[in-house]
Design a protein around this motif. Sequence first.
Motif, PDB file in Angstrom:
ATOM      1  N   GLU A 124      -1.529  -5.402 -10.522  1.00  0.00           N
ATOM      2  CA  GLU A 124      -2.713  -4.542 -10.592  1.00  0.00           C
ATOM      3  C   GLU A 124      -2.686  -3.520  -9.456  1.00  0.00           C
ATOM      4  O   GLU A 124      -2.399  -3.855  -8.313  1.00  0.00           O
TER       5      GLU A 124
ATOM      6  N   THR B 223      -4.918  -0.605  -7.406  1.00  0.00           N
ATOM      7  CA  THR B 223      -6.277  -0.175  -7.092  1.00  0.00           C
ATOM      8  C   THR B 223      -6.227   1.117  -6.291  1.00  0.00           C
ATOM      9  O   THR B 223      -5.443   1.221  -5.342  1.00  0.00           O
ATOM     10  N   LEU B 224      -7.043   2.084  -6.662  1.00  0.00           N
ATOM     11  CA  LEU B 224      -7.177   3.315  -5.888  1.00  0.00           C
ATOM     12  C   LEU B 224      -8.058   3.002  -4.684  1.00  0.00           C
ATOM     13  O   LEU B 224      -9.226   2.636  -4.834  1.00  0.00           O
ATOM     14  N   LEU B 225      -7.499   3.121  -3.478  1.00  0.00           N
ATOM     15  CA  LEU B 225      -8.254   2.824  -2.264  1.00  0.00           C
ATOM     16  C   LEU B 225      -9.142   3.992  -1.859  1.00  0.00           C
ATOM     17  O   LEU B 225     -10.316   3.806  -1.542  1.00  0.00           O
TER      18      LEU B 225
ATOM     19  N   LEU C  26      -3.052   3.991  -2.717  1.00  0.00           N
ATOM     20  CA  LEU C  26      -3.104   2.949  -3.735  1.00  0.00           C
ATOM     21  C   LEU C  26      -2.691   1.618  -3.140  1.00  0.00           C
ATOM     22  O   LEU C  26      -1.873   1.565  -2.215  1.00  0.00           O
ATOM     23  N   ARG C  27      -3.220   0.542  -3.702  1.00  0.00           N
ATOM     24  CA  ARG C  27      -2.813  -0.817  -3.319  1.00  0.00           C
ATOM     25  C   ARG C  27      -2.322  -1.539  -4.566  1.00  0.00           C
ATOM     26  O   ARG C  27      -3.024  -1.612  -5.565  1.00  0.00           O
TER      27      ARG C  27
ATOM     28  N   LYS D 229      -9.844  10.978 -11.799  1.00  0.00           N
ATOM     29  CA  LYS D 229      -9.302   9.623 -11.844  1.00  0.00           C
ATOM     30  C   LYS D 229      -8.159   9.483 -12.838  1.00  0.00           C
ATOM     31  O   LYS D 229      -7.222   8.734 -12.624  1.00  0.00           O
TER      32      LYS D 229
ATOM     33  N   ASP E  19       0.841  -1.196   0.000  1.00  0.00           N
ATOM     34  CA  ASP E  19       0.000   0.000   0.000  1.00  0.00           C
ATOM     35  C   ASP E  19       0.876   1.245   0.000  1.00  0.00           C
ATOM     36  O   ASP E  19       1.895   1.299   0.701  1.00  0.00           O
TER      37      ASP E  19
ATOM     38  N   ASN F 126      -1.137  -5.117  -6.102  1.00  0.00           N
ATOM     39  CA  ASN F 126      -1.151  -6.566  -5.956  1.00  0.00           C
ATOM     40  C   ASN F 126       0.217  -7.072  -6.393  1.00  0.00           C
ATOM     41  O   ASN F 126       0.601  -6.912  -7.554  1.00  0.00           O
TER      42      ASN F 126
ATOM     43  N   ALA G 289       0.093   5.334 -10.111  1.00  0.00           N
ATOM     44  CA  ALA G 289      -0.061   3.905 -10.392  1.00  0.00           C
ATOM     45  C   ALA G 289       0.907   3.450 -11.481  1.00  0.00           C
ATOM     46  O   ALA G 289       1.533   2.390 -11.362  1.00  0.00           O
TER      47      ALA G 289
ATOM     48  N   SER H 164      -3.698  10.075  -9.578  1.00  0.00           N
ATOM     49  CA  SER H 164      -3.663   8.680  -9.132  1.00  0.00           C
ATOM     50  C   SER H 164      -3.161   7.752 -10.230  1.00  0.00           C
ATOM     51  O   SER H 164      -2.414   6.807  -9.954  1.00  0.00           O
ATOM     52  N   GLN H 165      -3.523   8.015 -11.473  1.00  0.00           N
ATOM     53  CA  GLN H 165      -3.053   7.161 -12.565  1.00  0.00           C
ATOM     54  C   GLN H 165      -1.563   7.319 -12.808  1.00  0.00           C
ATOM     55  O   GLN H 165      -0.876   6.349 -13.119  1.00  0.00           O
TER      56      GLN H 165
END
Length: 80
Positions: free
Chosen positions: A40, A42-44, A32-33, A52, A18, A35, A60, A56-57
């Motif tokens: 992958e 994911t925005l928490l 963000l998390r 979006k 995270d 995997n 990521a 955040s992108q």
Amino acid sequence: MAFYININQISESNQFADYQFISQPDKKQGWLRLNKKTGEVTLLRTANPIPKDNISQRAAVKLIRHWRKGYLPKSTCWVS
């Protein structure tokens, strides 16, 4: 417009890492998390309204690039 996003790992388990990201100079932040098995992201959640496809992108994408190289940093950044 120039972007600087500070990205810091806040926790890690066998499955996930995270991260918190904070943009400069506007101080927009989110979590963000990643995997660790699939890459992958994911925005928490976000603390401020963030489009979006914006901050955040970018954060990521930076994490995925590190994951593809086989490591997850404790701290990194996006600069453009």
